[in-house]
Design a protein around this motif. Structure first.
Motif, PDB file in Angstrom:
ATOM      1  N   GLU A   1       0.834  -1.194   0.000  1.00 36.90           N
ATOM      2  CA  GLU A   1       0.000   0.000   0.000  1.00 36.90           C
ATOM      3  C   GLU A   1       0.873   1.250   0.000  1.00 36.90           C
ATOM      4  OE1 GLU A   1      -3.111   0.378   3.077  1.00 36.90           O
ATOM      5  OE2 GLU A   1      -2.420   2.434   3.188  1.00 36.90           O
TER       6      GLU A   1
ATOM      7  N   TRP B   1      -3.892  11.195   2.468  1.00 38.56           N
ATOM      8  CA  TRP B   1      -4.732  10.731   3.581  1.00 38.56           C
ATOM      9  C   TRP B   1      -4.338   9.317   3.996  1.00 38.56           C
ATOM     10  CZ3 TRP B   1      -8.967   7.113   2.503  1.00 38.56           C
ATOM     11  CH2 TRP B   1      -9.701   6.781   3.641  1.00 38.56           C
ATOM     12  N   ARG B   2      -4.199   8.417   3.007  1.00 40.37           N
ATOM     13  CA  ARG B   2      -3.822   7.038   3.340  1.00 40.37           C
ATOM     14  C   ARG B   2      -2.412   7.000   3.918  1.00 40.37           C
ATOM     15  NH1 ARG B   2      -7.985   3.243   3.505  1.00 40.37           N
ATOM     16  NH2 ARG B   2      -6.577   1.521   3.116  1.00 40.37           N
TER      17      ARG B   2
ATOM     18  N   ILE C   1      -6.384  13.741  -6.115  1.00 39.09           N
ATOM     19  CA  ILE C   1      -5.654  12.471  -6.057  1.00 39.09           C
ATOM     20  C   ILE C   1      -4.525  12.591  -5.035  1.00 39.09           C
ATOM     21  CG2 ILE C   1      -4.066  10.965  -7.331  1.00 39.09           C
ATOM     22  CD1 ILE C   1      -5.824  11.281  -9.723  1.00 39.09           C
TER      23      ILE C   1
ATOM     24  N   GLY D   1      -2.193   8.198   7.604  1.00 37.15           N
ATOM     25  CA  GLY D   1      -2.730   7.187   8.520  1.00 37.15           C
ATOM     26  C   GLY D   1      -2.053   5.839   8.387  1.00 37.15           C
TER      27      GLY D   1
ATOM     28  N   PHE E   1       0.212   4.134   9.867  1.00 39.03           N
ATOM     29  CA  PHE E   1       0.441   3.230  10.999  1.00 39.03           C
ATOM     30  C   PHE E   1      -0.830   2.741  11.653  1.00 39.03           C
ATOM     31  CE2 PHE E   1       4.746   5.321  11.272  1.00 39.03           C
ATOM     32  CZ  PHE E   1       5.375   4.246  10.686  1.00 39.03           C
ATOM     33  N   ARG E   2      -2.001   3.232  11.201  1.00 36.65           N
ATOM     34  CA  ARG E   2      -3.285   2.650  11.599  1.00 36.65           C
ATOM     35  C   ARG E   2      -3.697   2.873  13.049  1.00 36.65           C
ATOM     36  NH1 ARG E   2      -2.825   1.494   6.787  1.00 36.65           N
ATOM     37  NH2 ARG E   2      -3.679  -0.344   5.744  1.00 36.65           N
TER      38      ARG E   2
ATOM     39  N   ILE F   1      -6.188  12.301  -1.570  1.00 32.95           N
ATOM     40  CA  ILE F   1      -6.576  10.945  -1.147  1.00 32.95           C
ATOM     41  C   ILE F   1      -5.339  10.148  -0.741  1.00 32.95           C
ATOM     42  CG2 ILE F   1      -7.670   8.786  -1.846  1.00 32.95           C
ATOM     43  CD1 ILE F   1      -9.020  10.362  -4.084  1.00 32.95           C
TER      44      ILE F   1
END
Lengths: 475, 476
Positions: free
Chosen positions: B105, B141-142, B135, B145, B147-148, B138
């Motif tokens: 990812e 944004w991923r 784009i 984040g 490390f969740r 987005i």
């Protein structure tokens, strides 16, 4: 051979209920899939024989059917969403007897929806909307537990009010026009535009449709019905049923039967803007996956109605395009919620988290759907919202344009929180055993996601050839 | 050619997770390869562009959504700088990210982000500019984040929402331009506007988008918070690319395409000045290593806005140089911070100290990059800072120039403070090692480039000056 859209599902139901239950139970699913896929096929490839062939069967009936570009878009959405709902139903309804009942009801609903979008007569329109409604009541109460009955009951009560309003309106308009076909009602409305009687009839018919479409302030039944219904039924309801029986009818009637009329348009714009904001704000507070999506539906439908009220050709193109996009991405979100609910056994988002690592396809398709809902490019939802905002801006409705566009921030906000609570984040210990949902859920999700991405990416190519011609239904 | 620059990374990104299933090494090399292809092609395209031509490739659909890619000096300069820094950062990631999950990812998002950036830079149609802009939103944004953890994901959501808030306002601004001129294409807008200037409403709305993306006051708060991302991501987002998007769009629209009301030539420098001072103050008191560098970015972006918005030749030239020098040096600082953070697991500078003994190369690289950001001659940062402030003085904004001088002074203080607390003083830990070879080489390269950019200032300056010849909005 337009009548086939109505007659084939009817024949299918008749055949399925012949006393050969063991055979027909196996067949039911394939009938549904074949009919919905066939519907998508004839709309996309436009076989000349089908659309222009002499309608032999139709001669036995007095229904006057007509398919313009608006009906085409609706038929396409109906086909796609029904297809998805049937596949989800196959996966989520375990009992084969129940599944058979489900199939029959979906086919009944298909008759109603196809009829609604093809008819040219006010009274028949009312009848077919009721056909859809009746199959929906039973579908919502399908599991016969208390919650499901509550959802269905709310829907029945408000729907009954809508029925009364619409029937009363039809009878008044019948008095004024002497006939209930669209053209004669439209002529009567035009001739007696100052008559309070006629205006009253129009007003209550519109109210009835607001209830059916779940617009604020008539939206009370919608979150309960969507969230209490079984997963497959929510897909069908949210994706297409309310859009056909409420929103399509509003578009059709307000543009070519009751209007165009400036005061009607003003009412529509206010209702649309209020629905956008209230729906979005209510969605932010939800912790139930399906309830949040239901409120989100109210908000998105608001965009369609707002554009409808704007009334320019571009705005209507935007409205119909958004209707199509919405039926795709909202069904997709409900398919995803079905996947999550089936795998975790709950739809409470606070009990989830980190599912993305266990359900990669559901995660990815939900990401696409929510970005499309929030109007993030390059997905389909962005383009329809863009058209709507451009149309509003061009007509000088600056405030409405700002409401529309700033609400997409709220939309993004609650959908981000959904994505965070369900898929993103760290997987909790209780959910270690969760696996990806079965093929019957993942496949429709991928198809719907592909449509959203495909339409979004190819939008500039198809803008002249497919999007703008939608507006041809305006006289 | 232009299409390749944009679509090789954009479509290539989606092959990376598949490659990742085969082998990690293949995926990493592919990721670097896609960026390098763009870099090489950009360099190739720069030849005709710097002799004064422009390159266009377009897909015409006969409607307002024509897909136009357009390369002039400004675009090529920006693309080249971005690609160069991205390539170094991806190289660094080979070492850094190999310790974590979800690598597929990560590479997908980084390369997709880069592709979005390239598309944005070359975009000749406002709608597609917006599309590529989102784009990048987005993907960042991923990445933020990545490390969740709950806190991280919340902050990623915040960054997405703040920038989205700005960008939808900007979209409304674009629509109002469309209303005014009947087109979304930059070339058509330019000819439709003629000598007239853009409506103030449109300018204000677009500015809101730009300020949110470039993290300028009052929409800057997402940037320090986004420091929870992996370090190469913060370097990519905060230093090299994401924050420069806003600056670039400002240059593209307000300098290269439209003329705006005289009012904005004063208003934007004032906003920039306040932003530079406030964030410099925040950097003085914060104790989190990455937050300090992030605040420093907010502050430095103010200088770039100053240069661009005063709009005279030396100011704009300085601002463009600043984009390059700041990208290199700040990228280096973030990557050094990444090495420190990964090896000590601490981000609080009050708990660090004496690391120069154990990680000498990182320390020296940090210092060199910091010198460049401070604007110490002969580093690259000196020339750009000097030119921007000289430009401001020349245009008669004396007070604003003085404010920025104070800002520059504060920069020296807080960066030396960080260096002092992290690398000098007593050794607080035993057994801290230097970062892996890949990571140390990357930061050393950035540090050397920052120094070389100053010593060999002639070349970048030529680059920039020929770019400026193509910009009509320069106040002579």
């Amino acid at each position: 051979m337009l009548s086939l859209f109505v007659l084939l599902p009817f024949l299918a139901i008749v055949m399925l209920n012949l006393p050969l239950k063991t055979v027909t139970r196996q067949l039911a699913l394939w009938f549904g899939i074949a009919l919905s896929a066939g519907q998508v096929f004839v709309v996309i490839f436009q076989p000349d024989v089908f659309w222009n062939g002499t309608d032999l069967l139709g001669r036995f009936f007095t229904l006057r059917l007509q398919a313009d570009n608006l009906s085409m878009v609706m038929l396409l959405s109906i086909g796609i969403v029904t297809f998805a709902a049937i596949l989800v139903g196959r996966q989520t309804i375990a009992d084969s007897r129940l599944r058979f009942n489900f199939m029959n009801l979906v086919l009944l609903s298909l008759i109603g929806m196809n009829g609604t979008v093809l008819l040219t007569d006010l009274f028949s329109l009312y009848i077919f909307i009721e056909v859809v409604a009746i199959s929906s009541f039973i579908l919502i109460a399908f599991q016969r537990d208390l919650n499901a009955l509550e959802g269905a009951f709310k829907y029945i009560i408000l729907s009954a009010v809508a029925t009364v309003l619409m029937l009363l309106s039809v009878s008044v308009l019948l008095m004024a026009a002497g006939d209930t076909s669209f053209s004669s009602v439209a002529a009567a409305v035009k001739n007696s535009s100052s008559s309070h009687f006629v205006r009253f009839a129009i007003g209550i018919f519109i109210c009835g449709l607001f209830i059916k479409g779940g617009l604020v302030p008539f939206h009370g039944w919608l979150p309960a019905a969507y969230s209490m219904a079984p997963a497959a039924v929510s897909v069908l309801l949210a994706g297409i049923v309310t859009k056909v029986s409420g929103i399509y009818a509003l578009i059709r009637l307000s543009t070519s039967v009751f209007g165009p009329d400036s005061s009607l348009n003003a009412v529509l714009m206010i209702a649309g803007a209020v629905s956008i904001v209230i729906g979005a704000l209510a969605a932010t507070g939800q912790s139930d996956f399906k309830r949040m999506l239901a409120y989100s539906s109210i908000s998105q439908v608001g965009y369609i109605i707002l554009a409808l009220g704007c009334g320019t050709k571009l705005a209507l193109v935007g409205a119909v395009f958004h209707l199509f996009n919405h039926s795709i991405f909202k069904s997709l979100l409900f398919v995803n919620s079905a996947a999550v609910e089936q795998q975790t056994g709950t739809s409470d988002m606070d009990k989830m988290g980190g599912l993305g690592s266990r359900m990669p396809y559901t995660n990815a398709t939900s990401l696409i759907a929510f970005l499309s809902t929030a109007g993030v490019p390059p997905l389909a939802g962005f383009w329809s919202k863009l058209i709507i905002v451009i149309a509003l801006w061009q007509s000088g409705y600056y405030i409405y344009a700002f409401i529309a566009i700033l609400s997409s921030i709220i939309t993004l906000g609650y959908l981000l929180s959904m994505q965070r609570r369900v898929f993103f984040g760290i997987l909790s210990d209780k959910l270690q055993a969760v696996r990806e949902a079965g093929f019957g859920i993942v496949f429709p999700a991928c198809v719907l996601a592909a449509i959203t991405v495909g339409v979004g990416l190819s939008f500039p190519f198809i803008f002249n050839s497919f999007i703008i011609p939608i507006g041809a239904f305006l006289k | 050619m232009l299409l390749l620059i944009v679509f090789v990374p954009l479509t290539g990104a989606f092959t990376l997770p598949i490659a990742g299933r085969v082998s990690d090494r293949l995926r990493n090399l592919l990721a670097l390869g896609f960026v390098l292809i763009s870099l090489v092609l950009t360099a190739a395209i720069s030849m005709p562009v710097f002799s004064g031509e422009t390159v266009t490739s377009a897909a015409i659909f006969n409607n307002v959504y024509n897909f136009v890619l357009y390369a002039d000096g400004l675009a090529v300069f920006m693309a080249f700088v971005s690609a160069l820094i991205s390539a170094i950062i991806i190289f660094y990631s080979f070492g850094y990210i190999s310790h974590y999950e979800n690598q597929n990812e990560y590479y997908l998002m980084v390369v997709l982000f880069f592709g979005g950036m390239m598309g944005l830079v070359f975009s000749g149609n406002l709608i597609f500019l917006y599309l590529f802009w989102e784009i990048t939103a987005i993907t960042s944004w991923r990445l933020i984040g990545f490390f969740r953890e709950k806190q991280h994901v919340l902050r990623a959501d915040k960054a997405f929402m703040v920038t989205m808030f700005g960008s939808v306002l900007m979209l409304v601004g674009f629509i109002s331009i469309y209303q005014q001129t009947g087109s979304f294409e930059l070339a058509a807008i330019k000819s439709a506007l003629g000598t007239g200037h853009l409506s103030n409403l449109a300018a204000a709305l677009i500015l809101a988008g730009i300020l949110s993306k470039s993290a300028t006051l009052p929409l800057h708060t997402w940037l320090p918070d986004a420091g929870v991302a992996p370090s190469p991501v913060t370097a990519l987002l905060h230093a090299a690319l994401l924050v420069k998007i806003g600056v670039y769009v400002f240059a593209r629209l307000f300098v290269a395409t439209f003329t705006v009301d005289e009012f904005w030539h004063t208003a934007v420098p004032v906003i920039a000045a306040v932003s530079a001072l406030v964030s410099a103050g925040a950097a003085m008191v914060d104790t989190d290593l990455k937050r300090i560098i992030a605040y420093s970015t907010v502050s430095q972006i103010g200088f770039i806005f100053l240069g661009l918005s005063i709009g005279n030749e030396i100011g704009v030239a300085g601002a463009l140089l600043y984009i390059m020098m700041h990208g290199l040096a700040k990228g280096g600082l973030f990557l050094c911070a990444g090495i420190v953070e990964q090896n000590t697991k601490i981000k609080d500078i009050t708990k660090l100290g004496g690391l120069i003994k154990t990680m000498p190369i990182t320390a020296v690289s940090f210092l060199l990059c910091a010198f460049s950001v401070m604007g110490i001659p002969p580093f690259g940062g000196f020339f750009s800072k000097y030119m921007v402030i000289a430009g401001a003085v020349q245009s008669g904004h004396l007070w604003i120039s003085l404010t920025f001088l104070v800002g520059a002074f504060l920069t020296i203080i807080y960066l030396l403070r960080v260096f002092n607390m992290v690398f000098l003083g007593e050794v607080r830990f035993a057994g801290v090692k230097e970062g892996s070879a890949v990571m140390v080489i990357s930061v050393a390269v950035l540090a050397v480039l920052s120094l070389a950019g100053g010593i060999l200032i002639y070349w970048p300056c030529q680059f920039v000056l020929s770019t400026i010849q193509q910009l009509p909005g320069i106040v002579k």
